[in-house]
Design a protein around this motif. Structure first.
Motif, PDB file in Angstrom:
ATOM      1  N   GLU A 102      -1.040  30.314  64.790  1.00 15.49           N
ATOM      2  CA  GLU A 102      -1.183  31.531  63.999  1.00 15.49           C
ATOM      3  C   GLU A 102      -2.501  32.235  64.318  1.00 15.49           C
ATOM      4  O   GLU A 102      -2.549  33.465  64.469  1.00 15.49           O
ATOM      5  N   ALA A 103      -3.573  31.459  64.434  1.00 16.97           N
ATOM      6  CA  ALA A 103      -4.875  32.050  64.763  1.00 16.97           C
ATOM      7  C   ALA A 103      -4.841  32.716  66.135  1.00 16.97           C
ATOM      8  O   ALA A 103      -5.382  33.821  66.332  1.00 16.97           O
ATOM      9  N   GLU A 106      -2.880  35.988  65.921  1.00 15.49           N
ATOM     10  CA  GLU A 106      -3.716  37.020  65.294  1.00 15.49           C
ATOM     11  C   GLU A 106      -4.738  37.553  66.302  1.00 15.49           C
ATOM     12  O   GLU A 106      -5.007  38.764  66.355  1.00 15.49           O
ATOM     13  N   GLN A 107      -5.286  36.671  67.097  1.00  9.57           N
ATOM     14  CA  GLN A 107      -6.313  37.064  68.062  1.00  9.57           C
ATOM     15  C   GLN A 107      -5.773  38.056  69.087  1.00  9.57           C
ATOM     16  O   GLN A 107      -6.460  39.020  69.458  1.00  9.57           O
ATOM     17  N   ARG A 109      -3.205  39.999  68.635  1.00  8.44           N
ATOM     18  CA  ARG A 109      -2.580  41.119  67.917  1.00  8.44           C
ATOM     19  C   ARG A 109      -1.120  41.332  68.344  1.00  8.44           C
ATOM     20  O   ARG A 109      -0.666  42.456  68.510  1.00  8.44           O
ATOM     21  N   THR A 111       2.380  41.126  67.084  1.00 13.82           N
ATOM     22  CA  THR A 111       3.112  41.013  65.824  1.00 13.82           C
ATOM     23  C   THR A 111       4.369  40.165  65.972  1.00 13.82           C
ATOM     24  O   THR A 111       4.693  39.351  65.105  1.00 13.82           O
ATOM     25  N   LEU A 114       3.355  36.607  66.039  1.00 19.04           N
ATOM     26  CA  LEU A 114       2.915  36.165  64.718  1.00 19.04           C
ATOM     27  C   LEU A 114       4.109  35.931  63.796  1.00 19.04           C
ATOM     28  O   LEU A 114       4.143  34.952  63.030  1.00 19.04           O
ATOM     29  N   ARG A 140       7.294  41.377  58.118  1.00 15.74           N
ATOM     30  CA  ARG A 140       6.686  41.806  59.382  1.00 15.74           C
ATOM     31  C   ARG A 140       7.734  42.041  60.468  1.00 15.74           C
ATOM     32  O   ARG A 140       7.517  42.830  61.392  1.00 15.74           O
TER      33      ARG A 140
END
Length: 505
Positions: A102-103, A106-107, A109, A111, A114, A140
């Protein structure tokens, strides 16, 4: 050249041509010098393993060595490493890997990536925490291209409200998803979506629609998936509720063999529970308890019991009672009830009350169990799962019969039959009809057992075609039986037939 081979492999995989896809991915890996292409080929080969994670370790290890510091590649590798750990029963490692994934998502970007990670994280949780993760992923995912990860997220967000009892929202979401995926023409995603369609419509009491989706699901899994097992298992459950009990038994046997051949431990547990439910309806409580015990013990060891996800635990208690293991039944009921209360799965309370009534009757009197179940039915009269209400009435009829309250038993059986007929739950309707015939013991105007079952289905509003499916008769045979009854009892229509038989009783 390696890039073209990888794209060809992805296209073949999406079309269900697994042998061709595996060959193309292997060629891409052999030719590639770019680390992204090499890791992409390894990830595709991992996906082709389906639910069998036993042999993917070397592919993942090599992928991590080649991924460098690219967060998108690391996130995908970490997701699959989490799945491998989950497969091996190491939930702690699985959760840690997904947090890292997940990290990383996010890094970079991404979607879509994620969304996929959140869906995987949610699928490894239970209760409200699971629901929250899956709802976030589903929100999302809306509006994103229908990649496999996005489809999985939207499937999960459709099933999540179902477990909370919001059947209307689940139907709305899964129906919209099915339409979009079918328009896209992505065969693998259609097959996967139909798993959820069958599950949602089954719980909604729309058994004919669930059966249609499940049969198509089984066909597509046979054609395009690594193993036909999950599709067969979905079909077995739909047949069990709304089709043919014999076909359900055949499908679950084939599904079990396929899942075992694929090493798919998760679906094997589902196969055991489904087989147990089928055996219970067939009247073999000992065999039912044996199969469901295997699934229950494994789920306990893994710490992953969510009574709201698959409604089989009340059936397990019923099978234990029926096989004479009443002390074990009481223990399991207490454990499952505790899980349901802790996780807030109120949708399970009626089925657990049904199981509890049988445990009460086993230790006390049938009438005590019947009274407890009557109170539960009254409390949950607006339960969102129609088949659960019908099954509660069915068990109530059996308890009343054991308590020698023939009138109360008939009323409960009739209430069950009406609901099963409305839901097009044909195997269940046939079972109740047979119990009604045994309850009558040959009374009621001298009707034969076949005639009695036909009259009971007529009372419940079944058409001639539905009566034929429930009793394994042709429509012409049903019509012939009704004609003889009309002539013998001097009536002209179905309403008069039902009334004169009622008066004869």
């Amino acid at each position: 050249a390696a890039v073209r081979w990888l794209e060809a492999a992805r296209h073949a995989f999406g079309s269900g041509a697994l042998v061709e896809a595996r060959g193309h991915a292997t060629t891409a890996l052999a030719l590639a010098t770019d680390s992204r292409v090499r890791v992409g080929a390894r990830l595709l080969l991992v996906e082709m393993a389906g639910e069998d994670y036993s042999g993917i370790g070397p592919l993942l290890d090599a992928g991590f060595r080649e991924a460098g510091s690219h967060p998108d590649l690391l996130a995908r590798l970490q997701m699959h490493r989490a799945a491998k750990a989950y497969y091996d029963g190491d939930s702690e490692t699985a959760r840690a890997e997904l947090k890292r994934a997940e990290a990383a998502a996010e890094q970079c970007r991404d979607t879509e990536l994620l969304v996929e990670v959140l869906t995987w994280r949610g699928s490894m949780l239970v209760g409200a925490e699971r629901d929250d993760f899956l709802e976030r992923a589903g929100q999302r995912a809306r509006g994103l291209p229908l990649t496999p990860g996005v489809v999985a997220a939207r499937q999960a967000s459709a099933m999540s409200p179902l477990f909370r009892g919001d059947v209307a929202l689940a139907v709305e979401r899964v129906t919209a998803l099915r339409a979009e995926v079918e328009r896209s023409g992505a065969v693998r995603e259609i097959a996967a979506t139909l798993v959820s369609v069958a599950g949602v419509f089954g719980r909604a009491g729309r058994c004919a629609e669930a059966l249609e989706a499940a049969r198509e699901c089984a066909r597509l899994f046979e054609d395009v998936m690594a193993s036909p097992g999950p599709g067969l298992l979905v079909c077995a459950m739909a047949e069990f509720n709304g089709g043919s009990l014999a076909r359900a038994a055949d499908d679950v046997d084939r599904a079990t063999a396929a899942c075992q051949a694929a090493g798919d431990e998760g679906w094997i547990r589902h196969a055991y529970t489904t087989a147990g439910m089928i055996k219970l309806l067939q009247g073999d409580a000992h065999a039912a308890a044996e199969r469901m015990r295997l699934a229950y013990v494994t789920a306990q060891q893994l710490g992953r019991i969510d009574p709201g996800q698959v409604l089989w635990l009340a059936d397990y208690v019923e099978a234990l009672v029926g096989s004479g293991a009443k002390t074990e039944a009481r223990t399991v009921l207490a454990e499952v009830t505790g899980d349901a209360e802790r996780l807030g799965r109120t949708v399970t309370f009626l089925s657990l009350a049904r199981a509890g009534a049988l445990v009460t009757a086993a230790f006390s009197r049938a009438r005590d169990g019947a009274e407890a179940l009557e109170r539960a039915i009254e409390q949950w009269a607006d339960h969102p799962y129609p088949l659960e209400v019908a099954r509660a009435f069915y068990v109530l009829g059996g308890l009343e019969r054991r308590a020698h309250r023939r009138g109360a038993a008939r009323a409960a059986y009739q209430a069950a039959l009406g609901r099963f007929t409305e839901a097009r739950a044909l195997p269940w309707g046939a079972a109740v009809t047979a119990d009604l015939a045994r309850l009558d013991g040959g009374r009621g105007g001298g009707l034969s057992e076949t005639e009695r079952r036909i009259v009971d289905l007529v009372r419940a509003g079944a058409t001639n075609r539905e009566i034929g499916r429930a009793m394994f008769l042709s429509v012409k045979a049903v019509e012939a039986n009704l004609t003889r009854l009309y002539r013998r009892l001097n009536v002209r229509n179905r309403a008069q037939l039902a009334r004169i038989v009622d008066e004869a009783e």
